[in-house]
Write a protein that holds these residues in place. Structure first.
Motif, PDB file in Angstrom:
ATOM      1  N   ALA A 145       0.822  -1.213   0.000  1.00 52.12           N
ATOM      2  CA  ALA A 145       0.000   0.000   0.000  1.00 52.12           C
ATOM      3  C   ALA A 145       0.855   1.262   0.000  1.00 52.12           C
ATOM      4  O   ALA A 145       1.926   1.312   0.615  1.00 52.12           O
ATOM      5  CB  ALA A 145      -0.936   0.004   1.203  1.00 52.12           C
ATOM      6  N   GLU A 146       0.362   2.279  -0.693  1.00 48.44           N
ATOM      7  CA  GLU A 146       0.983   3.601  -0.657  1.00 48.44           C
ATOM      8  C   GLU A 146       0.206   4.538   0.269  1.00 48.44           C
ATOM      9  O   GLU A 146       0.724   5.548   0.710  1.00 48.44           O
ATOM     10  CB  GLU A 146       1.070   4.150  -2.081  1.00 48.44           C
ATOM     11  N   LEU A 155       2.925   0.303  11.452  1.00 49.02           N
ATOM     12  CA  LEU A 155       2.778   0.058  10.020  1.00 49.02           C
ATOM     13  C   LEU A 155       4.030   0.489   9.271  1.00 49.02           C
ATOM     14  O   LEU A 155       4.529  -0.235   8.390  1.00 49.02           O
ATOM     15  CB  LEU A 155       1.551   0.796   9.486  1.00 49.02           C
ATOM     16  N   ASN A 156       4.577   1.644   9.610  1.00 48.22           N
ATOM     17  CA  ASN A 156       5.759   2.117   8.908  1.00 48.22           C
ATOM     18  C   ASN A 156       6.992   1.301   9.260  1.00 48.22           C
ATOM     19  O   ASN A 156       7.901   1.147   8.426  1.00 48.22           O
ATOM     20  CB  ASN A 156       5.977   3.605   9.195  1.00 48.22           C
ATOM     21  N   GLY A 211      11.780  -3.055   3.035  1.00 48.90           N
ATOM     22  CA  GLY A 211      12.589  -2.231   2.153  1.00 48.90           C
ATOM     23  C   GLY A 211      11.859  -1.040   1.594  1.00 48.90           C
ATOM     24  O   GLY A 211      12.199  -0.563   0.503  1.00 48.90           O
ATOM     25  N   ARG A 212      10.886  -0.534   2.353  1.00 43.10           N
ATOM     26  CA  ARG A 212      10.108   0.621   1.885  1.00 43.10           C
ATOM     27  C   ARG A 212      10.267   1.754   2.908  1.00 43.10           C
ATOM     28  O   ARG A 212       9.358   2.043   3.689  1.00 43.10           O
ATOM     29  CB  ARG A 212       8.634   0.249   1.719  1.00 43.10           C
ATOM     30  N   PRO A 213      11.408   2.428   2.905  1.00 43.88           N
ATOM     31  CA  PRO A 213      11.683   3.435   3.936  1.00 43.88           C
ATOM     32  C   PRO A 213      10.768   4.653   3.883  1.00 43.88           C
ATOM     33  O   PRO A 213      10.626   5.359   4.883  1.00 43.88           O
ATOM     34  CB  PRO A 213      13.138   3.830   3.659  1.00 43.88           C
ATOM     35  N   ALA A 214      10.144   4.917   2.719  1.00 48.97           N
ATOM     36  CA  ALA A 214       9.250   6.076   2.620  1.00 48.97           C
ATOM     37  C   ALA A 214       7.963   5.877   3.408  1.00 48.97           C
ATOM     38  O   ALA A 214       7.243   6.834   3.697  1.00 48.97           O
ATOM     39  CB  ALA A 214       8.919   6.362   1.157  1.00 48.97           C
TER      40      ALA A 214
END
Length: 454
Positions: free
Chosen positions: A237-238, A257-258, A265-268
């Motif tokens: 999810a974005e 969640l973050n 591998g989704r640091p944003a």
């Protein structure tokens, strides 16, 4: 080239509106100015979207159900298919995003990939897909099942489903289209590749039959608060539509969640958009009168049945003037809707409410947080949650439509703009630009990885 200023740019608040036919409060259709047929009137949805665009909101959102799961003897339901309706909204607007729900439980990846890619092309890059699983028995029966699939199985299917949809969206290179009249070359077929996906739930050859979309691929949104739902969101999810009743609960959810997203591998991270119902008045007393007038027009039996359904109990075990039972467990052995069960229970426990008080606090029996007050009070609450990092924005559910949204756009939005929290003009044209999301990278290696069996 790097842009240091962009890296330190302040966070921007995000606001969507959930167009729940006549409004969030079940009695909204009974207001004097309301049209009872609005739930099947495309003009109503277009007018709400245009009003949201006037307020510079990020997107409109449409929920969906594959069956009649509300009490239609009293309330309108989500009836029109979202992507068809959103195409009409896109044609009547220029900037606002269009996000629609489609279930992974009773669809096929190829159809959903094609449908939302088409919506992204039609809207010139404003589309988003809200990924959900479906846990109600009436929907299962509409698709030939006698029981709801197990929770873990639904999410395993959803994970593979989402992987395949993303792979289909990425089955064309950005520059695959040539369209050169002089040479007669139309498509570079070396840049359009099949998936040959063979997984547990799906076999999809691919490729998709239309080029990559204006924003790379539609924005992926997810709604589901269970552990499996959070894992799906962390992977893909974005943005996430959440349901939290308290600042602390929402802040903890966002951090967790973050952290999960970073582990993948989704640091944003993921944009967390908390559900928020607003009931607005010129004074707090006026707002409370509006709330009470709306609640008093809802039959108590309707609200009892609605809350009982969320909690997975018979309405007969709930007493309006007593608190909820202490021994409530997840509905159907954990195979029900985790998100609204926990949100409803959290509000009941936090406020020490009787069932009657709980119904009033929840705006008639839903699971989302309700704020009753003046535009200034609403803005203060939004600012506190945003600056305190309990949320990146809100999925707004006005009490009644369109006037509840009009009160927000005319009263709350200017305050948020004056405080430097919300845009005064759109700075881009795509939903990704509104959300501050990068265009997805597109390489053959990533396409191949996404096509691997789940």
């Amino acid at each position: 080239m790097s842009h240091p200023a962009a890296a330190t740019a302040p966070r921007r608040l995000h606001l969507n509106v959930n167009i729940l036919h006549s409004g969030f409060v079940p009695s909204a259709w009974r207001l004097d100015h309301a049209d009872p047929r609005a739930f099947v009137d495309v003009g109503h949805y277009v007018r709400v979207a245009q009003l949201a665009e006037r307020g510079k909101l990020d997107a409109v959102f449409l929920a969906d159900n594959a069956a009649i799961i509300d009490q239609i003897d009293f309330r309108p339901i989500t009836a029109l298919e979202p992507t068809v309706l959103l195409a009409s909204i896109a044609a009547a607007t220029t900037h606002i995003g269009v996000i629609g729900t489609a279930s992974t439980s009773y669809n096929e990846p190829y159809n959903i990939a094609r449908r939302f890619a088409t919506l992204d092309h039609v809207s010139h890059g404003r589309a988003g897909w809200n990924v959900v699983t479906t846990a109600d028995l009436p929907s299962a029966r509409n698709f030939g099942r006698d029981a709801v699939p197990d929770h873990a199985e639904r999410y395993a299917r959803a994970a593979e489903f989402t992987e395949v949809v993303k792979a289909l969206w990425n089955s064309w290179d950005d520059d695959a289209f040539i369209g050169d009249k002089a040479s007669g070359r139309f498509i570079d077929v070396n840049k359009v590749r099949p998936l040959a996906h063979r997984g547990r739930f799906f076999q999809v050859q691919g490729p998709l039959n239309l080029p990559r979309t204006p924003q790379g691929h539609p924005v992926l949104v997810q709604a589901g608060g269970s552990a499996d739902g959070r894992d799906l969101a962390a992977r893909h999810a974005e943005a996430v539509f959440s349901a939290s009743q308290s600042f602390e609960e929402s802040a903890a959810y966002r951090r967790e969640l973050n952290a999960r997203a970073a582990a993948y591998g989704r640091p944003a991270g993921v944009k967390v958009l908390a559900g928020l119902t607003t009931i607005i008045g010129a004074t707090e007393a006026e707002a409370r009168r509006r709330r009470d007038d709306l609640i008093d027009q809802i039959p108590w039996r309707y609200s009892l049945t609605r809350i009982a359904g969320i909690l997975g109990v018979s309405p007969d075990v709930l007493d309006l003037d007593r608190r909820l039972p202490d021994d409530l467990a997840l509905p159907n052995g954990g195979n029900g809707n985790h998100t609204f069960f926990h949100a409803t229970l959290a509000e009941a426990r936090r406020g020490g409410h009787t069932v009657r008080e709980l119904i009033r606090a929840l705006g008639g029996g839903g699971g989302h947080r309700v704020i009753v007050g003046t535009p200034e009070q609403i803005a203060d609450d939004i600012e506190r949650w945003f600056k305190g990092e309990a949320a990146d924005g809100f999925n707004l559910m006005p009490d009644a439509l369109p006037d509840g949204l009009e009160a927000f756009v005319e009263g709350v939005v200017p305050i948020l703009q004056q405080r430097g929290l919300f845009r005064t003009e759109y700075e881009g044209r795509t939903l990704r630009e509104h959300f501050g999301l990068a265009r997805p990278d597109h390489t053959h290696a990533q396409r191949h990885e996404a096509a691997e069996p789940a």
